[in-house]
Scaffold this motif. Structure first.
Motif, short mmCIF file in Angstrom:
data_model
loop_
_atom_site.label_atom_id
_atom_site.label_comp_id
_atom_site.label_asym_id
_atom_site.label_seq_id
_atom_site.Cartn_x
_atom_site.Cartn_y
_atom_site.Cartn_z
N GLY A 21 0.79 -1.22 0.00
CA GLY A 21 0.00 0.00 0.00
C GLY A 21 0.82 1.27 0.00
N THR A 22 1.86 1.34 0.82
CA THR A 22 2.63 2.58 0.92
C THR A 22 3.89 2.60 0.07
OG1 THR A 22 3.92 1.85 2.85
CG2 THR A 22 1.80 2.90 3.29
N LEU A 23 4.44 1.42 -0.23
CA LEU A 23 5.67 1.35 -1.03
C LEU A 23 5.41 0.87 -2.45
CD1 LEU A 23 8.12 -0.11 1.66
CD2 LEU A 23 7.81 2.26 0.97
N ARG A 24 4.18 0.38 -2.73
CA ARG A 24 3.69 0.07 -4.07
C ARG A 24 4.47 -1.03 -4.78
NH1 ARG A 24 -0.92 1.52 -3.04
NH2 ARG A 24 -1.56 1.75 -5.21
N TYR A 25 4.89 -2.05 -4.03
CA TYR A 25 5.46 -3.25 -4.65
C TYR A 25 4.34 -4.12 -5.19
CZ TYR A 25 10.08 -2.32 -2.60
OH TYR A 25 11.30 -1.77 -2.27
N ASP A 26 4.63 -4.88 -6.28
CA ASP A 26 3.63 -5.83 -6.77
C ASP A 26 3.45 -6.94 -5.74
OD1 ASP A 26 5.31 -8.32 -7.50
OD2 ASP A 26 6.36 -6.73 -8.58
N LEU A 27 2.40 -7.76 -5.93
CA LEU A 27 2.02 -8.73 -4.90
C LEU A 27 3.10 -9.77 -4.63
CD1 LEU A 27 -1.79 -9.42 -5.37
CD2 LEU A 27 -0.63 -8.64 -3.32
N VAL A 28 3.78 -10.23 -5.67
CA VAL A 28 4.81 -11.26 -5.45
C VAL A 28 5.94 -10.69 -4.61
CG1 VAL A 28 6.51 -12.76 -6.55
CG2 VAL A 28 4.24 -12.54 -7.55
N ARG A 29 6.44 -9.52 -4.97
CA ARG A 29 7.54 -8.91 -4.21
C ARG A 29 7.07 -8.44 -2.83
NH1 ARG A 29 8.61 -8.54 -9.44
NH2 ARG A 29 10.77 -8.89 -10.11
N THR A 30 5.82 -8.02 -2.75
CA THR A 30 5.26 -7.69 -1.44
C THR A 30 5.26 -8.91 -0.53
OG1 THR A 30 3.87 -5.88 -2.24
CG2 THR A 30 3.15 -6.98 -0.23
N ASN A 31 4.86 -10.06 -1.08
CA ASN A 31 4.87 -11.29 -0.29
C ASN A 31 6.28 -11.68 0.13
OD1 ASN A 31 2.31 -12.33 0.29
ND2 ASN A 31 2.02 -13.04 -1.79
N ALA A 32 7.24 -11.48 -0.78
CA ALA A 32 8.64 -11.80 -0.45
C ALA A 32 9.13 -10.93 0.70
CB ALA A 32 9.52 -11.62 -1.68
N LEU A 33 8.88 -9.63 0.61
CA LEU A 33 9.29 -8.72 1.68
C LEU A 33 8.52 -8.98 2.96
CD1 LEU A 33 9.66 -5.44 -0.39
CD2 LEU A 33 11.51 -6.63 0.82
N LYS A 34 7.25 -9.39 2.79
CA LYS A 34 6.41 -9.70 3.96
C LYS A 34 7.02 -10.81 4.80
CE LYS A 34 3.31 -12.69 3.51
NZ LYS A 34 2.20 -13.44 2.90
N VAL A 35 7.44 -11.92 4.15
CA VAL A 35 7.98 -13.04 4.93
C VAL A 35 9.34 -12.69 5.52
CG1 VAL A 35 6.66 -14.78 3.67
CG2 VAL A 35 8.94 -14.17 2.86
N LEU A 36 10.11 -11.85 4.81
CA LEU A 36 11.39 -11.40 5.37
C LEU A 36 11.15 -10.56 6.62
CD1 LEU A 36 14.47 -11.10 5.18
CD2 LEU A 36 14.08 -9.11 3.69
N ALA A 37 10.18 -9.63 6.52
CA ALA A 37 9.86 -8.78 7.66
C ALA A 37 9.32 -9.60 8.82
CB ALA A 37 8.83 -7.72 7.24
N ALA A 38 8.42 -10.53 8.51
CA ALA A 38 7.84 -11.37 9.57
C ALA A 38 8.91 -12.18 10.27
CB ALA A 38 6.78 -12.29 8.98
N GLY A 39 9.87 -12.69 9.50
CA GLY A 39 10.96 -13.45 10.11
C GLY A 39 11.80 -12.59 11.04
N ALA A 40 12.04 -11.34 10.64
CA ALA A 40 12.90 -10.46 11.44
C ALA A 40 12.26 -10.12 12.77
CB ALA A 40 13.20 -9.19 10.65
N PHE A 41 11.01 -9.64 12.77
CA PHE A 41 10.45 -9.25 14.06
C PHE A 41 9.94 -10.45 14.85
CE2 PHE A 41 6.76 -7.95 11.27
CZ PHE A 41 5.85 -8.91 11.70
N THR A 42 9.72 -11.58 14.17
CA THR A 42 9.40 -12.80 14.93
C THR A 42 10.61 -13.27 15.71
OG1 THR A 42 7.71 -13.47 13.34
CG2 THR A 42 8.60 -15.18 14.76
N LEU A 43 11.80 -13.13 15.13
CA LEU A 43 13.03 -13.47 15.85
C LEU A 43 13.17 -12.59 17.09
CD1 LEU A 43 15.69 -14.99 16.14
CD2 LEU A 43 16.73 -13.30 14.60
N ILE A 44 12.89 -11.29 16.94
CA ILE A 44 12.95 -10.39 18.09
C ILE A 44 11.95 -10.83 19.16
CG2 ILE A 44 12.50 -8.02 18.87
CD1 ILE A 44 13.48 -7.10 16.08
N ALA A 45 10.73 -11.14 18.71
CA ALA A 45 9.70 -11.58 19.66
C ALA A 45 10.11 -12.88 20.35
CB ALA A 45 8.37 -11.77 18.94
N LEU A 46 10.69 -13.80 19.59
CA LEU A 46 11.12 -15.08 20.17
C LEU A 46 12.14 -14.87 21.27
CD1 LEU A 46 11.63 -17.91 17.49
CD2 LEU A 46 10.40 -18.04 19.67
#
Length: 253
Positions: free
Chosen positions: A171-196
């Motif tokens: 929505g704010t950075l305007r990546y297409d869905l495939v690249r958005t999904n790629a960045l999404k899982v990278l981001a989720a992995g990063a802050f999930t590690l912090i949470a863990l």
């Protein structure tokens, strides 16, 4: 706390983990399956929230590898994206570790209902057009605050964070869905590690069910990457809408 891992519970964890890995990779909301599965075993909500992160982190690693192998992982603005996400993830995980578990449900419900409304009424807010180019976080105040919120939400509750990340990145950075999904899982992995790290420090992770869940989510993530690369964008938009409604229903129930 000791839990009895019966063959039935192991099977439930394996099945829900597999489905969750697929759903989280192509959209989000997989934790709405795994969190109830963990709590069915008699695990308190805070321990289930912490233990679930083991599977989320491992599936994120598998999905990151899959998207990177297909050249779909944008790397030119990772620092700008990850800083607000990680700050938010740290604050959110500390909040979740100390706040009453009764806060989890209203936060999840309000966020999912709001996002469902946005996807239905103004889908262009979340999904960029085919001719749009991606933007940088630098100088984009809206993107910075959305990423900070996404990190906080992911650190706090995890369930449904994929939708929030898609809204923030697409929505704010305007990546297409495939690249958005790629960045999404990278981001989720990063802050999930912090949470863990926070949850391990607080001794809230139950490792045996967490690792069983992780093994199945990794398989699901690999399947999810293949689906994400080939799925029609129009189908993805409606799938995301349906999944946000499902997440809302899960939070309400």
């Amino acid at each position: 706390m000791e839990l009895e891992l019966t063959p039935l519970f192991i099977s439930i964890l394996a099945i829900t983990g597999l489905i969750s890995g697929v759903i989280n990779t192509i959209a989000g909301g997989g934790s709405n399956l795994t969190l109830p599965a963990l709590m069915m075993m008699g695990m308190p909500a805070d321990a289930a929230n912490a233990t679930n992160r083991v599977g989320v982190f491992m599936q994120s690693l598998a999905a990151i590898q899959g998207f990177s192998a297909h050249g779909k992982m944008p790397t030119h603005d990772l620092k700008g994206i990850m800083i607000p996400l990680c700050i938010g993830g740290l604050v959110g995980s500390i909040s979740a570790s100390f706040m009453p578990v009764s806060f989890l449900k209203p936060v999840l419900l309000f966020t999912m209902l709001s996002l469902s409304a946005v996807i239905l009424i103004r889908p262009s807010t979340v999904f960029p057009g085919p001719d749009e180019t991606s933007k940088l976080v630098k100088g984009n105040v809206q993107a910075w605050w959305m990423l900070l919120f996404a990190g906080w939400y992911g650190g706090f509750v995890q369930a449904g964070v994929g939708f929030i990340l898609i809204a923030a990145i697409g929505g704010t950075l305007r990546y297409d869905l495939v690249r958005t999904n790629a960045l999404k899982v990278l981001a989720a992995g990063a802050f999930t590690l912090i949470a863990l790290v926070v949850f391990i420090w607080r001794d809230q992770v139950m490792w045996v069910p967490g690792l069983i869940l992780a093994a199945s989510t990794v398989v699901g993530a690999k399947i999810g990457v293949k689906l994400s690369l080939n799925v029609d964008p129009k189908f993805m938009k409606w799938f995301l809408f349906v999944m946000t409604l499902a997440a809302s229903a899960a939070a309400f129930l």
